[in-house]
Design an enzyme around this catalytic site. Structure first.
Site, PDB file in Angstrom:
ATOM      1  N   CYS A 146      11.680  59.433  38.193  1.00  0.00           N
ATOM      2  CA  CYS A 146      10.729  59.166  37.110  1.00  0.00           C
ATOM      3  C   CYS A 146       9.397  59.865  37.327  1.00  0.00           C
ATOM      4  CB  CYS A 146      10.529  57.657  36.985  1.00  0.00           C
ATOM      5  SG  CYS A 146       9.231  57.206  35.850  1.00  0.00           S
ATOM      6  N   GLU A 159       3.498  49.627   9.944  1.00  0.00           N
ATOM      7  CA  GLU A 159       3.451  48.648   8.849  1.00  0.00           C
ATOM      8  C   GLU A 159       4.665  48.756   7.935  1.00  0.00           C
ATOM      9  OE1 GLU A 159       0.479  49.089   5.642  1.00  0.00           O
ATOM     10  OE2 GLU A 159       0.108  51.110   6.377  1.00  0.00           O
ATOM     11  N   TYR A 178      19.366  62.950  25.820  1.00  0.00           N
ATOM     12  CA  TYR A 178      17.941  62.736  26.122  1.00  0.00           C
ATOM     13  C   TYR A 178      17.281  63.973  26.742  1.00  0.00           C
ATOM     14  CZ  TYR A 178      17.472  57.472  26.407  1.00  0.00           C
ATOM     15  OH  TYR A 178      17.359  56.131  26.210  1.00  0.00           O
ATOM     16  N   HIS A 199      -2.958  48.284   8.127  1.00  0.00           N
ATOM     17  CA  HIS A 199      -3.046  49.451   7.265  1.00  0.00           C
ATOM     18  C   HIS A 199      -4.197  50.341   7.695  1.00  0.00           C
ATOM     19  CE1 HIS A 199      -2.116  51.628   3.647  1.00  0.00           C
ATOM     20  NE2 HIS A 199      -3.380  51.621   3.276  1.00  0.00           N
ATOM     21  N   CYS A 222      10.424  60.956  33.706  1.00  0.00           N
ATOM     22  CA  CYS A 222       9.552  60.392  32.670  1.00  0.00           C
ATOM     23  C   CYS A 222       8.135  60.972  32.666  1.00  0.00           C
ATOM     24  CB  CYS A 222       9.414  58.880  32.849  1.00  0.00           C
ATOM     25  SG  CYS A 222      10.820  58.054  33.600  1.00  0.00           S
ATOM     26  N   GLU A 242      14.780  66.464  24.709  1.00  0.00           N
ATOM     27  CA  GLU A 242      13.349  66.320  25.034  1.00  0.00           C
ATOM     28  C   GLU A 242      12.781  67.629  25.578  1.00  0.00           C
ATOM     29  OE1 GLU A 242      12.967  61.550  26.004  1.00  0.00           O
ATOM     30  OE2 GLU A 242      13.168  62.928  27.674  1.00  0.00           O
ATOM     31  N   LYS A 282       7.784  64.816  32.067  1.00  0.00           N
ATOM     32  CA  LYS A 282       8.353  65.049  30.731  1.00  0.00           C
ATOM     33  C   LYS A 282       7.377  64.617  29.639  1.00  0.00           C
ATOM     34  CE  LYS A 282       9.984  61.973  28.673  1.00  0.00           C
ATOM     35  NZ  LYS A 282      11.284  61.365  28.859  1.00  0.00           N
TER      36      LYS A 282
END
Ligand code: FAD
Ligand code: NAP
Length: 653
Positions: A216, A633, A357, A628, A221, A361, A224
C-alpha cells in the site's frame, strides 16, 4: 495412587486426598499470596538449615511428590483456592469436560514449601501451573491460548509435539510488515505481548525494491493516489482557463520531479512505520521469514545473515506480488506497478496489459499526465464489478484519449532499442488466432497478483494452501489449518484485497487473541473505489449479483446521470457522472448496492457505506435533506427506476 479424578471436578489435594496419595500430612493455611513474581518468589518459611542434609532430603521428597502428581493424571493444575486465574482455568476445564487433578497448594500442610519447589521445577512465576500429559503447558495465558487454538484434544491424545510454552522467544511472530502485519503486531503489543515483525522485499525482476510498510504505502494505494492527483491537476489546469486563469498552453509535466516528490513522501511514511513499531515495543527485523520447524522460523537478512526465532503463535501477512504471463521478454523488458511509481524516467508511449483495478488506474493517470496509452483487455473490464459501471468507465477513458485493444493478449515482447525509455515491439494475439504488432516505449503488466505463500515453508507446520492459487483458506477467525498459525490480508482465499480490510482483520485478530474480544472481521459490504480518471465508488452488490441473489422482480434500481456544477463552466463531461442504487423490494427497499461515478467518489462512498451498514433504505435516503450544490446530493433525489426506462439526463440544478 488411589486418588480418583472425576471429569470436570476439582479434586483438592487436601488432607484426606494427600493421605491417600501418601504425599502430604495435614492441611494448613498458606496465606492468600498466589502470584510468585521473581521479587516475591516463594521462600521457605524456615530458611534455617537450607543446605542441611534434611533440607535436601525434603526437597527431593517434594520433587518426587510433584512428579507423582504430574504423572498420575492427564491434566494437573497446581492452584490456590484464592487465585482468580486458577479458578478461571478450572472453570475452563469444567466447560471443556476435561478431567483434571487440582493440587490446591493453600490447602496442603506444606503449601509454601511445595510452592517453592514447584517454582524451581517450572520457573513459572505465577499460579496456576498446568501440566497436560506430564508436559508443562504454562499458566493462565497459555491455557487460554491453547483453548483458543483448539489444541487441548491433540495434547490429551498425546499428538501435540509443542515444546514447553515458556521456551518460545516470542508470543507472536508476524511474517510480513505490510498493512495487515503492522496493524496486528502493534495491537498485540498493546496487550503486553512480545512481538516480532519480519519484513523483506524481494527486488522486482528489474531490480526495484522499497522500505517497510508493504504494498500500500510503497507500490500501491499511496503512490497510485498521488499520481492520480497529478493527473487530475492537469485536468484542473485545463478547466482553470474558463475560470479566468491565464495558463500557458505549453505547460509541461516533469515525471522525474513528480516521482521524486512522491518517493520522498513514501520514505517519510517508511520512517514513521519504524518509529511507530519502536513506540509500540514491537521488535522489527528486515528479514525474509520461513518456517523451519513447527514453531520455529528462519530469518534471512538482505546480507544473507541468518537468525532463528520461535513463537507460540504466528501470523502470515506476506501479501502478493505482480504476476508475469510467462511469455518471451516479460521479465526482461516489461515493468509492473512495483516499478512504475519509482521509475526514474517518463515511460512514454505505454501499453498496459490487464483490465482490472491496477491496469485501469495506472492507464488512467498515465493518460491524464498526457502520455499515449493503450490498454490491452483479455475479456471484460473490471471483472467482478457492476458491468454497467465498468463499461461507463471504459467509455469515459476512451473519450479522454485512452485506446483499448479488446480480446487480445501479448504473445512476445522484443527490445528494439535500449533506453530510458527504450523501444519495444509487442506481438499480440486474439483468441481466434489474429495477430497484431505494435511498438511501445513501455509495457506495464497488470494481469493480477500472486500470493507470497509458496516459499515460506508452510508445509513444515502443515498450513494448507490452495495449490492452484497459492491462497490460504482460513476460518472466520483468520485461523489456518494449523490452529496456532493465522493469516490475514491479500493472501487469504476468497477475501477482498484492500488495505483497510487487512488492517481491520489484523487489529481484530490481535484483540481476539490477547484482549478477550470475540469480534470478527466483517468482510461483507466493504466499500471500495477505483481511482480511474472518473472515479468509481461501490459498496454492496453489483446489479448482476443482486439479480442473481434476489431475482430481477425483487430488486428496484434507481439511477440518474448528473453533471457536477464545477464541470459546467468548462463545459466538459456533461452527464458522464452516474449514480445508481439497488434496493431489495421485499426488505423495505433496503439498499443492497451503491454505485457512483463521480469526482471524489471515494469520499462520497465512504459515508454512504456507514449508512448501508446501518441498514439504509430508499425511504431514509428520500427523507434525508441533500447538501447543495454537491455531487452526493443526487442520492437524496433519485426518483427514476431503471424498470421505467425514463430519461435520466440532468438538465441543471
Ligand atoms: P502487503 O501490504 O503486500 O505486505 C506484505 C509484506 O510482506 C510486504 O512488505 C512483503 O514484501 C513482505 N513479505 C513477503 N514475504 C515475506 C517473507 N517471507 N518474510 C518477510 N516479509 C515478507 N488497496 C486499497 O484499499 N486502496 C487502494 O487504493 C489500493 N490501491 C492499490 C494499488 C496497487 C497498484 C496495488 C498493487 C494494490 C492496491 N491496493 C489498494 C491493495 C493493497 O495495497 C493491499 O490490499 C494491501 O497492501 C494488502 O496488505 P497485506 O498486509 O496483505 O500485504
Ligand atoms: P485482478 O483484479 O486479479 O485483475 C487481473 C486483470 O488482468 C484482469 O483484467 C484479467 O482479465 C487480466 N489478466 C489476467 N491474466 C491475463 C493475461 N495472461 N493476459 C492478459 N490479461 C490478463 O488484479 P489487479 O488489478 O492486479 O488487482 C489486484 C487486487 O489489488 C484487486 O483485487 C484489488 O483488491 C487490489 N487493488 C485495489 C485498488 C483500489 O482499491 N483502488 C487498486 C488496485 C488494486 P480477466 O478478467 O480476463 O481475467
Amino acid at each position: 495412587m488411589g486418588n480418583s479424578v472425576k471429569k470436570g471436578k476439582v479434586v483438592l489435594a487436601d488432607q484426606n486426598k494427600v493421605k491417600s496419595l501418601s504425599l502430604y500430612k495435614a492441611a494448613v493455611a498458606a496465606g492468600d499470596q498466589y502470584v510468585k513474581t521473581p521479587e516475591n518468589r516463594p521462600v521457605s518459611m524456615n530458611g534455617k538449615g537450607r543446605n542441611t542434609q534434611e533440607q535436601k532430603k525434603r526437597k527431593t521428597q517434594l520433587r518426587i511428590q510433584i512428579q507423582e502428581y504430574i504423572s498420575n493424571s492427564d491434566v494437573v493444575i497446581f492452584s490456590k483456592t484464592t487465585c482468580e486465574n486458577c479458578s478461571k482455568v478450572k472453570n475452563l476445564f469444567d466447560e471443556l469436560d476435561v478431567p483434571y487433578l487440582a493440587v490446591e497448594i493453600d490447602k496442603t500442610d506444606s503449601g509454601l514449601t511445595i510452592e517453592e519447589e514447584l517454582y524451581e521445577y517450572t520457573m513459572e512465576t505465577a499460579l496456576p501451573n498446568v501440566f497436560v500429559k506430564e508436559k508443562l503447558i504454562g499458566g493462565y495465558d497459555q491455557v487460554i491460548q491453547l483453548s483458543k487454538d483448539g489444541l487441548f484434544q491433540k495434547l490429551l491424545e498425546g499428538k501435540e509435539d509443542k515444546p514447553k510454552v515458556d521456551t518460545y522467544d516470542f508470543d507472536l511472530i508476524v511474517i510480513g510488515g505490510g498493512s495487515g502485519g503492522l496493524a496486528a503486531s502493534k495491537e498485540a503489543a498493546k496487550y503486553g505481548k512480545k512481538v516480532l515483525v519480519l519484513d523483506y522485499v524481494i527486488p522486482s525482476p528489474v531490480g526495484t525494491k522499497w522500505g517497510l510498510g508493504g504494498t500500500c504505502v510503497n507500490v500501491g494505494c499511496i503512490p497510485k493516489k498521488l499520481m492520480h492527483q497529478a493527473a487530475l491537476l492537469r485536468q484542473a489546469l485545463k478547466d482553470s482557463n474558463k475560470y479566468g486563469w491565464q495558463i500557458e498552453d505549453n505547460v509541461q509535466h516533469n515525471w522525474e520531479r513528480m516521482t521524486k516528490s512522491i518517493q520522498s513522501q513514501i520514505r517519510s511514511l517508511n520512517w514513521n512505520y519504524r518509529v511507530s513499531l519502536i513506540q509500540n515495543h514491537v521488535e522489527y527485523e528486515n528479514g525474509f521469514g520461513e518456517f523451519v520447524e513447527a514453531h520455529k522460523i528462519k530469518s534471512t537478512n538482505p546480507k544473507g545473515r541468518v537468525k532463528y526465532y520461535t513463537a507460540n503463535t504466528f501470523l502470515i501477512a506476506t501479501g502478493e506480488r505482480p504476476r508475469y504471463p510467462g511469455i518471451p521478454g516479460d521479465k526482461e523488458y516489461c515493468i509492473t506497478s512495483d516499478d512504475l511509481f519509482s521509475l526514474p524516467y517518463c515511460p512514454g508511449k505505454t501499453l498496459v496489459v490487464g483490465a482490472s483495478y491496477v491496469a485501469l488506474e495506472c492507464a488512467g493517470f498515465l493518460a491524464g499526465l498526457g502520455l499515449d496509452v493503450t490498454v490491452m483487455v483479455r475479456s471484460i473490464l473490471l471483472r467482478g464489478f457492476d458491468q454497467e459501471m465498468a463499461n461507463k468507465i471504459g467509455e469515459h477513458m476512451e473519450e479522454h484519449g485512452v485506446k483499448f485493444i479488446k480480446e487480445y493478449v501479448p504473445a512476445k515482447i522484443e527490445q528494439i532499442e535500449v533506453g530510458a525509455p527504450g523501444r519495444l515491439k509487442v506481438t499480440s494475439q486474439s483468441a481466434d488466432g489474429k495477430e497484431i504488432v505494435e511498438e511501445y516505449n513501455t509495457v506495464l503488466l497488470a494481469i493480477g497478483r500472486d500470493a507470497c505463500t509458496r516459499k515460506i515453508g508452510l508445509d513444515i507446520p502443515g498450513v494448507k494452501i490452495n495449490e492452484k492459487t497459492g491462497k490460504i483458506p482460513v476460518n472466520d477467525e483468520e485461523q489456518t489449518t494449523v490452529p496456532y498459525i493465522y493469516a490475514i490480508g491479500d493472501i487469504l482465499e476468497n477475501k477482498i484485497e484492500l488495505t483497510p480490510v487487512a488492517i481491520q482483520a489484523g487489529r481484530l485478530l490481535a484483540q481476539r487473541l490477547y484482549g478477550g474480544s470475540t469480534v470478527k472481521c466483517d468482510y461483507v459490504t466493504v466499500p471500495t473505489t477505483v481511482f480511474t480518471p472518473l472515479e468509481y465508488g461501490a459498496c454492496g452488490l453489483s446489479e448482476e449479483n443482486a439479480i442473481a441473489k434476489y431475482g430481477e422482480d425483487n430488486i428496484e434500481v434507481y439511477h440518474s446521470y448528473f453533471w457536477p456544477l464545477e464541470w459546467t463552466v468548462p463545459e466538459r463531461d456533461s452527464n458522464k457522472c452516474y449514480a445508481k442504487i439497488i434496493c431489495h423490494i421485499k426488505d423495505n427497499e433496503r439498499v443492497v448496492g451503491f454505485h457512483v461515478l463521480s469526482p471524489n467518489a471515494g469520499e462520497i462512498t465512504q459515508g454512504f457505506a456507514v449508512a448501508i451498514k446501518c441498514g439504509l433504505t430508499k425511504e431514509q435516503l428520500d427523507s434525508t435533506i441533500g447538501i447543495h450544490p454537491v455531487c452526493a446530493e443526487i442520492f437524496t433525489t433519485l426518483t427514476v427506476t431503471k424498470r421505467s426506462g425514463e430519461d435520466i439526463v440532468q438538465g441543471g440544478c
